[in-house]
Design a protein around this motif. Structure first.
Motif, PDB file in Angstrom:
ATOM      1  N   ALA A  39       0.835  -1.200   0.000  1.00 11.51           N
ATOM      2  CA  ALA A  39       0.000   0.000   0.000  1.00 11.51           C
ATOM      3  C   ALA A  39       0.869   1.249   0.000  1.00 11.51           C
ATOM      4  N   SER A  40       0.315   2.309  -0.546  1.00  8.18           N
ATOM      5  CA  SER A  40       1.001   3.594  -0.542  1.00  8.18           C
ATOM      6  C   SER A  40      -0.064   4.684  -0.529  1.00  8.18           C
ATOM      7  N   GLY A  41       0.395   5.909  -0.392  1.00  6.15           N
ATOM      8  CA  GLY A  41      -0.529   7.030  -0.409  1.00  6.15           C
ATOM      9  C   GLY A  41      -0.163   8.008  -1.507  1.00  6.15           C
ATOM     10  N   ALA A  42      -1.164   8.713  -2.018  1.00  2.00           N
ATOM     11  CA  ALA A  42      -0.916   9.789  -2.982  1.00  2.00           C
ATOM     12  C   ALA A  42      -1.514  11.067  -2.402  1.00  2.00           C
ATOM     13  N   PHE A  43      -0.820  12.166  -2.642  1.00  2.00           N
ATOM     14  CA  PHE A  43      -1.164  13.439  -2.006  1.00  2.00           C
ATOM     15  C   PHE A  43      -1.132  14.548  -3.054  1.00  2.00           C
ATOM     16  N   MET A  44      -1.928  15.579  -2.848  1.00  3.27           N
ATOM     17  CA  MET A  44      -1.952  16.694  -3.799  1.00  3.27           C
ATOM     18  C   MET A  44      -2.831  17.806  -3.254  1.00  3.27           C
ATOM     19  N   LYS A  45      -2.810  18.934  -3.949  1.00  2.00           N
ATOM     20  CA  LYS A  45      -3.724  20.032  -3.628  1.00  2.00           C
ATOM     21  C   LYS A  45      -4.724  20.129  -4.768  1.00  2.00           C
ATOM     22  N   LEU A  46      -6.009  20.151  -4.421  1.00  5.69           N
ATOM     23  CA  LEU A  46      -7.068  20.224  -5.422  1.00  5.69           C
ATOM     24  C   LEU A  46      -7.836  21.527  -5.250  1.00  5.69           C
ATOM     25  N   THR A  47      -8.030  22.254  -6.336  1.00  7.75           N
ATOM     26  CA  THR A  47      -8.832  23.480  -6.298  1.00  7.75           C
ATOM     27  C   THR A  47      -9.855  23.406  -7.422  1.00  7.75           C
ATOM     28  N   ALA A  48     -11.128  23.380  -7.058  1.00 12.77           N
ATOM     29  CA  ALA A  48     -12.209  23.301  -8.045  1.00 12.77           C
ATOM     30  C   ALA A  48     -12.777  24.700  -8.298  1.00 12.77           C
ATOM     31  N   PRO A  49     -13.061  25.034  -9.557  1.00 16.63           N
ATOM     32  CA  PRO A  49     -13.622  26.350  -9.868  1.00 16.63           C
ATOM     33  C   PRO A  49     -15.078  26.474  -9.430  1.00 16.63           C
ATOM     34  N   GLN A  50     -15.718  25.333  -9.197  1.00 15.98           N
ATOM     35  CA  GLN A  50     -17.105  25.338  -8.719  1.00 15.98           C
ATOM     36  C   GLN A  50     -17.250  24.167  -7.761  1.00 15.98           C
ATOM     37  N   ALA A  51     -18.303  24.193  -6.958  1.00 15.31           N
ATOM     38  CA  ALA A  51     -18.501  23.117  -5.978  1.00 15.31           C
ATOM     39  C   ALA A  51     -18.491  21.771  -6.694  1.00 15.31           C
ATOM     40  N   THR A  52     -17.578  20.918  -6.281  1.00 13.81           N
ATOM     41  CA  THR A  52     -17.341  19.635  -6.950  1.00 13.81           C
ATOM     42  C   THR A  52     -17.026  18.600  -5.879  1.00 13.81           C
ATOM     43  N   GLN A  53     -17.173  17.341  -6.239  1.00  8.10           N
ATOM     44  CA  GLN A  53     -16.757  16.264  -5.341  1.00  8.10           C
ATOM     45  C   GLN A  53     -15.791  15.359  -6.082  1.00  8.10           C
ATOM     46  N   LEU A  54     -14.763  14.906  -5.372  1.00  2.00           N
ATOM     47  CA  LEU A  54     -13.921  13.834  -5.887  1.00  2.00           C
ATOM     48  C   LEU A  54     -14.661  12.550  -5.513  1.00  2.00           C
ATOM     49  N   VAL A  55     -15.082  11.773  -6.515  1.00  2.00           N
ATOM     50  CA  VAL A  55     -15.919  10.606  -6.221  1.00  2.00           C
ATOM     51  C   VAL A  55     -15.204   9.271  -6.436  1.00  2.00           C
ATOM     52  N   ALA A  56     -14.094   9.288  -7.182  1.00  2.00           N
ATOM     53  CA  ALA A  56     -13.385   8.028  -7.412  1.00  2.00           C
ATOM     54  C   ALA A  56     -11.961   8.316  -7.845  1.00  2.00           C
ATOM     55  N   VAL A  57     -11.115   7.325  -7.627  1.00  2.00           N
ATOM     56  CA  VAL A  57      -9.723   7.416  -8.072  1.00  2.00           C
ATOM     57  C   VAL A  57      -9.318   6.023  -8.533  1.00  2.00           C
ATOM     58  N   SER A  58      -8.529   5.978  -9.609  1.00  2.93           N
ATOM     59  CA  SER A  58      -8.042   4.675 -10.059  1.00  2.93           C
ATOM     60  C   SER A  58      -6.635   4.851 -10.621  1.00  2.93           C
ATOM     61  N   THR A  59      -5.882   3.767 -10.617  1.00  5.81           N
ATOM     62  CA  THR A  59      -4.527   3.777 -11.153  1.00  5.81           C
ATOM     63  C   THR A  59      -4.183   2.369 -11.605  1.00  5.81           C
TER      64      THR A  59
END
Length: 153
Positions: A39-59
């Protein structure tokens, strides 16, 4: 003249909307792993121009990728999976060690330092429209320091 201008305006409006909907991803990185680590972790800064949700991630490098939150609960650090992560309009949400982060589990191979992985982030806006964003994430042992003349991507 008006007849010629009309299709151009439609194209400009459409491309403007698409660009406007993009979530800004900054300072993304994933933690390097060693042989046998699953297992590992991924990190970042997210800025949405409008109200948004991050709903899924895949790799492609992990069998399972989830949005997780770490927080203190009665003196114990607890981690839990979250179905979605809210991104308020024009507010930077930081995914970092010890807070919100992306958990990559069932790794197919170690993540070597100085390598990179592809992450697909799925966002959903207030209207329920989903959009996917492909992010190339560098692998390292700590957050990238952008003060040494590296160009932000």
């Amino acid at each position: 003249m008006k007849r010629l201008l009309h299709p151009l305006l439609i194209i400009a409006a459409l491309s403007g909307t698409a660009a406007w909907a993009q979530v800004k991803v900054e300072q993304a990185w994933a933690r390097a792993t060693v042989q046998g680590q699953k297992a590992s972790g991924a990190f970042m800064k997210l800025t949405a121009p409008q109200a948004t949700q991050l709903v899924a991630v895949s790799t492609p490098v992990a069998g399972v990728a989830e949005i997780h939150e770490m927080k203190m609960d009665g003196g114990v650090m607890k981690m839990r999976a979250m179905p979605t992560l809210d991104l308020p309009a024009n507010q930077t949400v930081e995914l970092k060690p010890g807070g919100f982060h992306l958990m990559l589990m069932d790794l197919k191979a170690p993540l070597p330092k100085d390598g990179s992985i592809a992450l697909t982030l799925t966002f959903k806006d207030a209207k329920g429209t989903e959009s996917k964003q492909l992010v190339n994430v560098p692998v390292g042992t700590a957050m990238p320091d952008h003060s040494h003349g590296h160009h932000p991507h």
